[in-house]
Write a protein that holds these residues in place. Structure first.
Motif, PDB file in Angstrom:
ATOM      1  N   GLU A  40       0.814  -1.213   0.000  1.00 30.48           N
ATOM      2  CA  GLU A  40       0.000   0.000   0.000  1.00 30.48           C
ATOM      3  C   GLU A  40       0.851   1.269   0.000  1.00 30.48           C
ATOM      4  O   GLU A  40       0.412   2.324  -0.455  1.00 30.48           O
ATOM      5  CB  GLU A  40      -0.949  -0.013   1.201  1.00 30.48           C
ATOM      6  N   LYS A  41       2.084   1.171   0.518  1.00 26.41           N
ATOM      7  CA  LYS A  41       2.985   2.333   0.533  1.00 26.41           C
ATOM      8  C   LYS A  41       3.297   2.817  -0.879  1.00 26.41           C
ATOM      9  O   LYS A  41       3.609   3.991  -1.100  1.00 26.41           O
ATOM     10  CB  LYS A  41       4.293   1.985   1.246  1.00 26.41           C
ATOM     11  N   LYS A  42       3.199   1.909  -1.852  1.00 23.19           N
ATOM     12  CA  LYS A  42       3.553   2.241  -3.232  1.00 23.19           C
ATOM     13  C   LYS A  42       2.380   2.881  -3.987  1.00 23.19           C
ATOM     14  O   LYS A  42       2.561   3.360  -5.111  1.00 23.19           O
ATOM     15  CB  LYS A  42       3.998   0.979  -3.967  1.00 23.19           C
ATOM     16  N   VAL A  43       1.202   2.868  -3.373  1.00 22.76           N
ATOM     17  CA  VAL A  43       0.010   3.423  -4.027  1.00 22.76           C
ATOM     18  C   VAL A  43      -0.114   4.905  -3.681  1.00 22.76           C
ATOM     19  O   VAL A  43      -0.147   5.285  -2.513  1.00 22.76           O
ATOM     20  CB  VAL A  43      -1.277   2.681  -3.590  1.00 22.76           C
ATOM     21  N   LYS A  44      -0.190   5.743  -4.709  1.00 19.45           N
ATOM     22  CA  LYS A  44      -0.263   7.191  -4.492  1.00 19.45           C
ATOM     23  C   LYS A  44      -1.714   7.625  -4.281  1.00 19.45           C
ATOM     24  O   LYS A  44      -2.373   8.149  -5.178  1.00 19.45           O
ATOM     25  CB  LYS A  44       0.362   7.924  -5.680  1.00 19.45           C
ATOM     26  N   ASN A  45      -2.168   7.356  -3.071  1.00 19.31           N
ATOM     27  CA  ASN A  45      -3.532   7.721  -2.680  1.00 19.31           C
ATOM     28  C   ASN A  45      -3.461   8.359  -1.292  1.00 19.31           C
ATOM     29  O   ASN A  45      -2.997   7.712  -0.340  1.00 19.31           O
ATOM     30  CB  ASN A  45      -4.420   6.476  -2.659  1.00 19.31           C
ATOM     31  N   PRO A  46      -3.891   9.621  -1.132  1.00 18.21           N
ATOM     32  CA  PRO A  46      -3.754  10.329   0.153  1.00 18.21           C
ATOM     33  C   PRO A  46      -4.396   9.589   1.337  1.00 18.21           C
ATOM     34  O   PRO A  46      -3.806   9.518   2.414  1.00 18.21           O
ATOM     35  CB  PRO A  46      -4.460  11.669  -0.100  1.00 18.21           C
ATOM     36  N   ASP A  47      -5.597   9.051   1.127  1.00 17.98           N
ATOM     37  CA  ASP A  47      -6.278   8.350   2.207  1.00 17.98           C
ATOM     38  C   ASP A  47      -5.521   7.083   2.606  1.00 17.98           C
ATOM     39  O   ASP A  47      -5.396   6.760   3.797  1.00 17.98           O
ATOM     40  CB  ASP A  47      -7.709   7.989   1.789  1.00 17.98           C
ATOM     41  N   LEU A  48      -5.025   6.381   1.606  1.00 24.26           N
ATOM     42  CA  LEU A  48      -4.278   5.154   1.868  1.00 24.26           C
ATOM     43  C   LEU A  48      -2.957   5.463   2.571  1.00 24.26           C
ATOM     44  O   LEU A  48      -2.544   4.738   3.483  1.00 24.26           O
ATOM     45  CB  LEU A  48      -4.024   4.408   0.556  1.00 24.26           C
ATOM     46  N   GLN A  49      -2.312   6.546   2.178  1.00 25.41           N
ATOM     47  CA  GLN A  49      -1.047   6.928   2.798  1.00 25.41           C
ATOM     48  C   GLN A  49      -1.242   7.359   4.256  1.00 25.41           C
ATOM     49  O   GLN A  49      -0.370   7.142   5.107  1.00 25.41           O
ATOM     50  CB  GLN A  49      -0.386   8.048   1.989  1.00 25.41           C
ATOM     51  N   LYS A  50      -2.409   7.961   4.532  1.00 28.27           N
ATOM     52  CA  LYS A  50      -2.725   8.316   5.915  1.00 28.27           C
ATOM     53  C   LYS A  50      -2.854   7.054   6.771  1.00 28.27           C
ATOM     54  O   LYS A  50      -2.363   7.007   7.906  1.00 28.27           O
ATOM     55  CB  LYS A  50      -4.034   9.112   5.954  1.00 28.27           C
ATOM     56  N   LYS A  51      -3.517   6.050   6.197  1.00 23.20           N
ATOM     57  CA  LYS A  51      -3.654   4.772   6.900  1.00 23.20           C
ATOM     58  C   LYS A  51      -2.288   4.148   7.138  1.00 23.20           C
ATOM     59  O   LYS A  51      -1.979   3.676   8.243  1.00 23.20           O
ATOM     60  CB  LYS A  51      -4.535   3.821   6.082  1.00 23.20           C
ATOM     61  N   THR A 106      -6.129   7.776  19.514  1.00 24.19           N
ATOM     62  CA  THR A 106      -7.484   7.543  18.992  1.00 24.19           C
ATOM     63  C   THR A 106      -7.427   6.932  17.602  1.00 24.19           C
ATOM     64  O   THR A 106      -8.179   5.995  17.281  1.00 24.19           O
ATOM     65  CB  THR A 106      -8.269   8.868  18.945  1.00 24.19           C
ATOM     66  N   ASP A 107      -6.532   7.449  16.748  1.00 27.87           N
ATOM     67  CA  ASP A 107      -6.394   6.909  15.386  1.00 27.87           C
ATOM     68  C   ASP A 107      -5.890   5.473  15.410  1.00 27.87           C
ATOM     69  O   ASP A 107      -6.380   4.615  14.655  1.00 27.87           O
ATOM     70  CB  ASP A 107      -5.425   7.772  14.565  1.00 27.87           C
ATOM     71  N   GLU A 108      -4.933   5.193  16.281  1.00 31.28           N
ATOM     72  CA  GLU A 108      -4.402   3.831  16.389  1.00 31.28           C
ATOM     73  C   GLU A 108      -5.477   2.867  16.885  1.00 31.28           C
ATOM     74  O   GLU A 108      -5.549   1.723  16.429  1.00 31.28           O
ATOM     75  CB  GLU A 108      -3.212   3.806  17.343  1.00 31.28           C
ATOM     76  N   GLU A 109      -6.303   3.331  17.803  1.00 28.71           N
ATOM     77  CA  GLU A 109      -7.348   2.483  18.392  1.00 28.71           C
ATOM     78  C   GLU A 109      -8.277   1.936  17.313  1.00 28.71           C
ATOM     79  O   GLU A 109      -8.705   0.773  17.370  1.00 28.71           O
ATOM     80  CB  GLU A 109      -8.143   3.290  19.414  1.00 28.71           C
ATOM     81  N   VAL A 110      -8.610   2.759  16.325  1.00 32.44           N
ATOM     82  CA  VAL A 110      -9.515   2.341  15.251  1.00 32.44           C
ATOM     83  C   VAL A 110      -8.937   1.153  14.497  1.00 32.44           C
ATOM     84  O   VAL A 110      -9.607   0.133  14.294  1.00 32.44           O
ATOM     85  CB  VAL A 110      -9.776   3.514  14.276  1.00 32.44           C
ATOM     86  N   TYR A 111      -7.670   1.265  14.079  1.00 27.28           N
ATOM     87  CA  TYR A 111      -7.054   0.185  13.303  1.00 27.28           C
ATOM     88  C   TYR A 111      -6.716  -1.019  14.179  1.00 27.28           C
ATOM     89  O   TYR A 111      -6.798  -2.170  13.728  1.00 27.28           O
ATOM     90  CB  TYR A 111      -5.789   0.697  12.606  1.00 27.28           C
ATOM     91  N   TYR A 112      -6.361  -0.756  15.418  1.00 24.95           N
ATOM     92  CA  TYR A 112      -6.056  -1.832  16.366  1.00 24.95           C
ATOM     93  C   TYR A 112      -7.266  -2.749  16.542  1.00 24.95           C
ATOM     94  O   TYR A 112      -7.150  -3.974  16.530  1.00 24.95           O
ATOM     95  CB  TYR A 112      -5.649  -1.205  17.697  1.00 24.95           C
TER      96      TYR A 112
END
Length: 368
Positions: A150-161, A189-195
């Motif tokens: 996913e790091k190679k995909v140039k998508n702002p939302d994906l890069q935020k993730k 808070t952001d980590e909690e969502v993905y965790y």
């Protein structure tokens, strides 16, 4: 959000006996490993004296207590994560539960076989933890491979993730390698969502259940103290039960159970003790809706706001939430009726930011 509790442990520690006592469902109990293959599931009412009191006050036609689902998961053994025993099927069963009740054998009985040559509940804990940890590390490794792509995909939302997930996965991996209880991790808070989305096995809150003999039911023993020390280091909870006594209790008619408890000197049944401890560990609370038609207990997480609590009853209640009319269980006991509470001006009108409290009696006003 009913409590969903998975009962786990090594073979022949008393899991199925405890499950049968809790649910009054006769699980297959034999003196050999893996007599439980498919998980036994039982739904039980959460003991709560307030239901009966409210039903009497409102002269309700029906009373509906909160419920708890218990799942008797077959015994895990060393190398279960690699398919040993019945392996990954059991790990998948654990993943579907919200809390784990880890039953540990803390009694000596030469007539009941044990998977190890010596009785050591501390080592039994480590065996289970190791298998869950290995499974989680494999899950983290897969997630790290996905992040690299996913790091190679140039998508702002994906890069935020990616920016959140990459250090989070490193933090979790480090904790797992140290055998650290994952619920002790400090997360943003952001980590909690993905965790939460990772659904890790070691992230499950764990309640340690020490199964003791009749002789040790009151004072406990050295095995229980070892388990308690482990639990305290993980900020977890330990309870002590005698599955043999509890099985006898479950076989009695309801009107004889109180006398049995008094004769054995046991203050609370294992169901009350386990549910109360699980609620506390998970931060679960109960609010009520009440009227002549029915009194209903609803389980919610501490910190829940009024609209979300309304949504537990029905999504329309949350979508069209206007306000909540609230008073406490203590208020109605003190005043004797809802009419008297209203006359005394004890009914509060609360809005969207109100944090629902344990024992609240709530009338939700909504419009859809």
């Amino acid at each position: 959000m009913p409590l969903n509790c998975g009962i786990v442990g090594l073979p022949n520690v008393g899991k199925s006996s405890l499950f049968s006592a809790l649910t009054s469902i006769q699980a297959n109990i034999q003196n050999y490993p893996f007599c439980t293959i498919e998980p036994n599931v039982g739904l039980v009412e959460v003991p709560d004296y307030r239901i009966q009191k409210l039903s009497e006050i409102y002269i309700s036609k029906n009373s509906i207590p909160a419920t708890c689902e218990f799942v008797d998961i077959a015994g895990l053994v060393k190398n279960a994560s690699q398919g040993e025993g019945l392996g990954n099927r059991f790990l998948a069963n654990i993943r579907e539960t919200s809390i784990v009740a880890h039953v540990l054998r803390c009694f000596v009985d030469d007539t009941v076989s044990h998977v190890s040559s010596t009785l050591d509940p501390e080592d039994d804990i480590l065996t289970i933890q190791t298998e869950l940890t290995i499974a989680d590390l494999e899950s983290i490794a897969r997630q790290k491979e996905r992040i690299l792509k996913e790091k190679k995909v140039k998508n702002p939302d994906l890069q935020k993730k990616v920016a959140i997930m990459e250090p989070l996965l490193e933090k979790i991996e480090e904790a797992l390698n140290k055998n650290q209880a994952l619920h002790t991790l400090e997360l943003s808070t952001d980590e909690e969502v993905y965790y939460t989305q990772l659904q890790l096995l070691r992230a499950k809150p764990t309640l340690y259940v020490c199964n003791v003999s009749e002789q040790d039911v009151h004072e406990g023993n050295a095995y229980v103290e070892k388990v308690r020390a482990v639990a305290e280091s993980e900020q977890s909870t330990t309870i002590q039960v005698c599955a043999k006594y509890e099985s006898e209790l479950a076989s009695l008619p309801p009107h004889e159970r109180k006398e049995f408890l008094e004769n054995t000197g046991i203050e609370h049944s294992s169901l009350s003790l386990l549910v109360e401890s699980a609620y506390a560990l998970m931060g679960l609370r109960t609010f009520f809706t009440a009227g002549e038609k029915e009194v209903h207990a609803w389980t919610f997480k501490e910190g829940t706001k009024a609209p979300e609590a309304a949504g537990i009853i029905h999504s329309d209640f949350q979508r069209g939430f206007i306000r909540a009319e609230v008073f406490s269980y203590e208020d109605i006991i003190a005043h004797g009726s809802e009419h008297n509470i209203r006359s005394a001006g004890k009914v509060r009108t609360e809005g969207k930011n109100y944090l629902v409290q344990d024992g609240d009696i709530v009338h939700f006003r909504f419009n859809v």
